[in-house]
Design a protein around this motif. Sequence first.
Motif, short mmCIF file in Angstrom:
data_model
loop_
_atom_site.label_atom_id
_atom_site.label_comp_id
_atom_site.label_asym_id
_atom_site.label_seq_id
_atom_site.Cartn_x
_atom_site.Cartn_y
_atom_site.Cartn_z
N ASP A 138 0.83 -1.03 0.03
CA ASP A 138 0.11 -0.05 0.05
C ASP A 138 0.94 1.18 0.08
OD1 ASP A 138 -1.75 1.97 0.21
OD2 ASP A 138 -2.52 1.44 2.41
N SER A 140 -0.02 4.50 -0.08
CA SER A 140 -0.66 5.71 0.10
C SER A 140 -0.58 6.27 1.10
CB SER A 140 -2.54 5.24 0.17
OG SER A 140 -2.76 4.48 0.98
N TYR A 167 3.04 -0.60 -13.50
CA TYR A 167 1.92 -1.42 -12.28
C TYR A 167 1.42 0.01 -11.54
CZ TYR A 167 -0.19 -3.45 -8.46
OH TYR A 167 -1.15 -3.71 -7.28
N PHE A 168 2.26 0.60 -11.15
CA PHE A 168 1.81 1.47 -10.26
C PHE A 168 1.00 2.74 -11.06
CE2 PHE A 168 5.18 0.46 -7.10
CZ PHE A 168 4.36 -0.09 -6.28
N SER A 170 -0.71 2.20 -13.71
CA SER A 170 -2.11 1.34 -13.88
C SER A 170 -2.80 1.56 -12.58
CB SER A 170 -1.88 0.04 -14.29
OG SER A 170 -1.59 -0.81 -13.10
N GLN A 171 -2.25 1.75 -11.45
CA GLN A 171 -3.17 2.08 -10.12
C GLN A 171 -3.40 3.67 -10.23
OE1 GLN A 171 -4.08 -0.60 -8.47
NE2 GLN A 171 -2.86 -1.58 -9.92
N LYS A 173 -1.15 6.10 -10.08
CA LYS A 173 0.06 6.81 -9.42
C LYS A 173 0.87 7.33 -10.30
CE LYS A 173 -1.72 5.35 -5.56
NZ LYS A 173 -2.31 6.35 -4.36
#
Length: 355
Positions: A138, A140, A167-168, A170-171, A173
């Motif tokens: 996580d 965040s 990957y990040f 795609s989140q 970020k």
Amino acid sequence: MFGFLKKSVKPEPAAEPARAAEPAAAPAAVEALQDTAAAPVAKRSWTERLKAGLSRTRQQLGGGLASLFGLRKIDEDLLEELEATLLMADCGVEATHHLLGELRKRWKRDKLETADQLQKALAEELHAILAPLEQPLDVSGHMPYIIMIAGVNGSGKTTSIGKLAKYFQSQGKSVLLAAGDTFRAAAREQLTTWGERNNVTVIAQDGGDSAAVIFDAINAAKARRIDVVLADTAGRLPTQLHLMEEIAKVRRVIAKADPSGPHEVLLVLDANIGQNALAQVKAFDSAIGVTGLVVTKLDGTAKGGVIAAIARQFPRPLRFIGVGEGIDDLQPFHAREFVDALFEPLPGSGADGAA
């Protein structure tokens, strides 16, 4: 499958100011990632790719764990075969003995009769070992969230950083890469090319001090309000004590740039090295305090049991596993789907229920 920390050392001034790296010719590894990411073909699900990636593991074991089971009766010969198979799968002596001990208890207690019943019990016990490693990362809690990434040369560290950045992204970020592997030009070029093609900022230098590069990258991320900083470090062998001290220095310098950082220290492990992975986890943890693992190359000749060995002997959260060269072939670890993939019958093995 140390403790040589000295007093804090400030990074030497860089040979030249850290800068966003210029475009470079694409190394083959980056080209492969880009080609895979851009190919307009229907993608298989992650579960399908995981099963396909682990198929070589099952082939390496002479048909896999599933080949041991069927309608045959449980007896000492079967348990001995299972013990040998688990050892061949790099589960290690401690994890293998634990699993066999639990299976013997269940054999007697639950009055198991057939090998198929034993297989189900083994899957449950293996999942019980691996489940504590399933701790998704996580990011965040901090901005920027600083992830320091370490590993020996050849572990897939730099390629994994490119995949993690994707990957990040795609989140949702924003990501900044710190090319802290200043000893290997190819690593810098690899990150530079990936960054240029995917609109990710890369802070790099031609040579210079690794800690200084990462220090500047963190300050740049703060100024630009970047969500995640992925800080590459030079490959290290655990036996090279002076080089392990250098990577410990990088960790200290990160803490100077951000007193709360690094927020995650990821160690990238090549699954093909088997039980040597344990020695690497212990050595890097002693030097830099490993908080999470990335296990790569499970689609090769690796025997995935090394994860069970780590879980029993030196457990650390397994954040991601990699089973291919594609940009999306590095994904968060889920114990249940990993165990299910290990027991997936090989096509034509006769263990898949086919007539």
